[in-house]
Design a protein around this motif. Structure first.
Motif, short mmCIF file in Angstrom:
data_model
loop_
_atom_site.label_atom_id
_atom_site.label_comp_id
_atom_site.label_asym_id
_atom_site.label_seq_id
_atom_site.Cartn_x
_atom_site.Cartn_y
_atom_site.Cartn_z
N LYS A 131 -12.24 -12.67 42.63
CA LYS A 131 -11.69 -12.29 43.93
C LYS A 131 -10.38 -13.00 44.24
O LYS A 131 -9.77 -12.77 45.28
CB LYS A 131 -12.72 -12.60 45.03
N GLY A 132 -9.93 -13.85 43.32
CA GLY A 132 -8.73 -14.65 43.56
C GLY A 132 -9.11 -15.99 44.18
O GLY A 132 -10.20 -16.17 44.74
N ASN A 133 -8.22 -16.98 44.05
CA ASN A 133 -8.44 -18.30 44.63
C ASN A 133 -9.76 -18.93 44.17
O ASN A 133 -10.49 -19.55 44.95
CB ASN A 133 -8.40 -18.24 46.17
N GLN A 134 -10.08 -18.73 42.89
CA GLN A 134 -11.28 -19.30 42.28
C GLN A 134 -12.56 -18.88 43.01
O GLN A 134 -13.50 -19.66 43.18
CB GLN A 134 -11.19 -20.83 42.22
N MET A 135 -12.60 -17.62 43.45
CA MET A 135 -13.79 -17.08 44.11
C MET A 135 -14.30 -15.90 43.29
O MET A 135 -13.52 -15.12 42.72
CB MET A 135 -13.47 -16.64 45.54
N PHE A 136 -15.66 -15.73 43.23
CA PHE A 136 -16.28 -14.75 42.37
C PHE A 136 -17.38 -14.00 43.10
O PHE A 136 -17.95 -14.48 44.07
CB PHE A 136 -16.88 -15.44 41.13
N SER A 137 -17.67 -12.78 42.60
CA SER A 137 -18.79 -11.98 43.11
C SER A 137 -19.57 -11.44 41.92
O SER A 137 -18.99 -10.89 40.98
CB SER A 137 -18.30 -10.82 43.98
N LEU A 138 -20.90 -11.59 41.97
CA LEU A 138 -21.78 -11.09 40.92
C LEU A 138 -22.35 -9.74 41.35
O LEU A 138 -22.83 -9.59 42.47
CB LEU A 138 -22.92 -12.07 40.67
N PHE A 139 -22.31 -8.75 40.44
CA PHE A 139 -22.85 -7.42 40.72
C PHE A 139 -24.01 -7.15 39.77
O PHE A 139 -23.85 -7.18 38.55
CB PHE A 139 -21.76 -6.35 40.57
N ILE A 140 -25.17 -6.88 40.34
CA ILE A 140 -26.38 -6.73 39.53
C ILE A 140 -27.09 -5.40 39.76
O ILE A 140 -27.99 -5.04 39.01
CB ILE A 140 -27.37 -7.88 39.81
N ARG A 141 -26.73 -4.65 40.79
CA ARG A 141 -27.44 -3.41 41.08
C ARG A 141 -27.10 -2.31 40.09
O ARG A 141 -27.92 -1.44 39.80
CB ARG A 141 -27.13 -2.95 42.51
N THR A 142 -25.86 -2.31 39.60
CA THR A 142 -25.41 -1.30 38.65
C THR A 142 -24.90 -1.97 37.39
O THR A 142 -23.96 -2.76 37.45
CB THR A 142 -24.30 -0.41 39.24
N ASN A 143 -25.51 -1.69 36.25
CA ASN A 143 -25.04 -2.24 34.98
C ASN A 143 -23.96 -1.33 34.40
O ASN A 143 -24.11 -0.10 34.39
CB ASN A 143 -26.19 -2.36 33.99
N LEU A 144 -22.88 -1.93 33.91
CA LEU A 144 -21.74 -1.18 33.39
C LEU A 144 -21.34 -1.72 32.03
O LEU A 144 -21.70 -2.83 31.65
CB LEU A 144 -20.54 -1.29 34.35
N THR A 145 -20.56 -0.91 31.28
CA THR A 145 -19.92 -1.42 30.07
C THR A 145 -18.80 -2.37 30.49
O THR A 145 -18.42 -2.44 31.66
CB THR A 145 -19.32 -0.28 29.24
N TRP A 146 -18.26 -3.10 29.52
CA TRP A 146 -17.20 -4.06 29.86
C TRP A 146 -15.99 -3.34 30.46
O TRP A 146 -15.45 -3.78 31.47
CB TRP A 146 -16.78 -4.83 28.60
N ILE A 147 -15.58 -2.22 29.86
CA ILE A 147 -14.43 -1.47 30.36
C ILE A 147 -14.69 -0.94 31.77
O ILE A 147 -13.83 -1.00 32.65
CB ILE A 147 -14.09 -0.30 29.41
N GLU A 148 -15.89 -0.41 32.00
CA GLU A 148 -16.23 0.10 33.33
C GLU A 148 -16.24 -1.03 34.36
O GLU A 148 -15.77 -0.86 35.50
CB GLU A 148 -17.60 0.78 33.29
N ALA A 149 -16.77 -2.19 33.97
CA ALA A 149 -16.78 -3.33 34.87
C ALA A 149 -15.36 -3.80 35.18
O ALA A 149 -15.04 -4.14 36.33
CB ALA A 149 -17.59 -4.47 34.24
N GLN A 150 -14.51 -3.81 34.18
CA GLN A 150 -13.11 -4.19 34.40
C GLN A 150 -12.45 -3.25 35.40
O GLN A 150 -11.75 -3.69 36.32
CB GLN A 150 -12.35 -4.16 33.07
N SER A 151 -12.66 -1.95 35.23
CA SER A 151 -12.08 -0.96 36.14
C SER A 151 -12.59 -1.16 37.57
O SER A 151 -11.82 -1.11 38.53
CB SER A 151 -12.40 0.45 35.65
N PHE A 152 -13.90 -1.39 37.71
CA PHE A 152 -14.49 -1.61 39.03
C PHE A 152 -13.87 -2.84 39.70
O PHE A 152 -13.45 -2.78 40.87
CB PHE A 152 -16.00 -1.79 38.90
N CYS A 153 -13.81 -3.96 38.98
CA CYS A 153 -13.29 -5.19 39.56
C CYS A 153 -11.81 -5.08 39.93
O CYS A 153 -11.37 -5.60 40.95
CB CYS A 153 -13.50 -6.36 38.59
N ARG A 154 -11.05 -4.38 39.10
CA ARG A 154 -9.62 -4.22 39.40
C ARG A 154 -9.40 -3.32 40.60
O ARG A 154 -8.40 -3.45 41.31
CB ARG A 154 -8.90 -3.67 38.18
#
Length: 329
Positions: A131-154
């Motif tokens: 999330k920027g500034n050394q902050m993070f969010s974990l997503f567990i309800r929907t499992n994604l491939t690495w590429i899909e996860a990258q797209s979601f986070c961006r």
């Protein structure tokens, strides 16, 4: 004749594809020599990662029974962060892991022991967004491939998790422990394979032959297609014939559904649609070199009537395979 009852044209969904015309060069060259030849006399070695690409390759082979270079080659295999493509300065690889270029696993997860592991990018997993500034969010309800996860986070945040030190790693680990998650994607990956024409590599779409790529002698950093049109990794110094791209066009494929109150034949429908689309494309100042073509079905027809709905007797004429608008890339 196709009978319909309501005058209506419905756009079912467009998608864009890059289509190439390729030719077979029956000269024996190593991969680098083949690439240089194609770039000097044509465009480049071909990209082969869609069904249309593979169909073009099979047509160009015309029954030839030999292996043939295409434009796929091995990269330097350096691990980098998805966030701003930053170098890997801090790492927490598990002692059992081999993050060297030898491994085919190209994406990384963090597990609930706090260590990183290399794994297949196409697996479905929870993921951690940065999330920027050394902050993070974990997503567990929907499992994604690495590429899909990258797209979601961006899209929603900044990027997949960027871990710059022990503090960041501990924060991400605490998220996993809090929600009893075994492992999750982080934003670390390596590009093992690249296309000569710099097209984006879609690993799940690469048609590898069974057991490939295996880097059998530790030096197999280039790819050819076999007689089945499937990719095989090989030593770049080996000599094979090769394909060259002679023309590349960008195609916009559009699927249509048509309803009408009159009896219409296919030629009348196609003529009316083409006339309308030309007007639209000219207004959009599309390159004047564009052309419009239709895909026919296996029975030779372009349209087919949909089955009647029990509550609505309207028959919809559906163009399943797509209308093409082609022009120079």
């Amino acid at each position: 004749m196709i009978q319909t009852t309501l005058p209506l044209l419905v756009l079912l969904g467009p998608f864009t594809a890059i289509l190439s015309d390729v030719i077979l060069i029956n000269e024996q060259k190593n991969w680098t020599e083949a690439q240089a030849f194609c770039r000097e006399f044509y465009l480049d070695l071909p990209t082969v990662q869609t069904d249309d690409d593979r169909l073009e390759i099979q047509k160009a082979l015309s029954g030839a029974n030999h292996d043939t270079w295409v434009g796929l080659y091995g990269s330097i295999c350096v691990w980098r962060w998805s966030y701003q493509s930053q170098d890997l300065l801090f790492s927490a690889w598990a002692l059992t892991e081999d993050p060297s270029p030898r491994t085919q696993s190209a994406c990384a997860v963090i597990r609930n022991d706090g260590f990183w592991y290399a794994t297949n990018c196409t697996q479905l997993k929870p993921f951690v967004c940065y999330k920027g500034n050394q902050m993070f969010s974990l997503f567990i309800r929907t499992n994604l491939t690495w590429i899909e996860a990258q797209s979601f986070c961006r899209t929603k945040y900044v990027d997949l998790a960027f871990i710059s030190g022990v503090t960041d790693n501990t924060d991400v680990l605490n998220n996993l422990i809090q929600y009893s998650v075994y492992e999750a994607w982080i934003g670390l990956s390596k590009n093992q394979w690249l296309w000569s024409d710099q097209s984006s590599v879609s690993w799940p779409s690469l048609g590898w032959s069974s057991g490939e790529p295996n880097n059998a002698d530790g030096k197999e950093k280039c790819a050819f297609v076999n007689v089945n049109g499937l990719l095989v990794d090989e030593n770049c110094d080996k000599v094979f014939s090769f394909f060259c791209v002679v023309k590349r066009v960008k195609a916009q494929v559009v699927r249509l559904a048509v309803k009408s109150s009159a009896l219409l034949d296919e030629s009348a429908i196609m003529l009316a649609i083409e006339k309308k689309m030309r007007i639209i494309l000219l207004k959009l100042e599309t390159d004047p070199a564009f052309s419009i073509t239709w895909r026919a079905q296996t029975d030779g027809k372009t349209f087919k009537p949909l089955k009647n709905n029990a509550r609505n007797t309207t028959i919809v004429c559906k163009q399943d395979q797509g209308l093409y608008f082609k022009g120079p890339r």
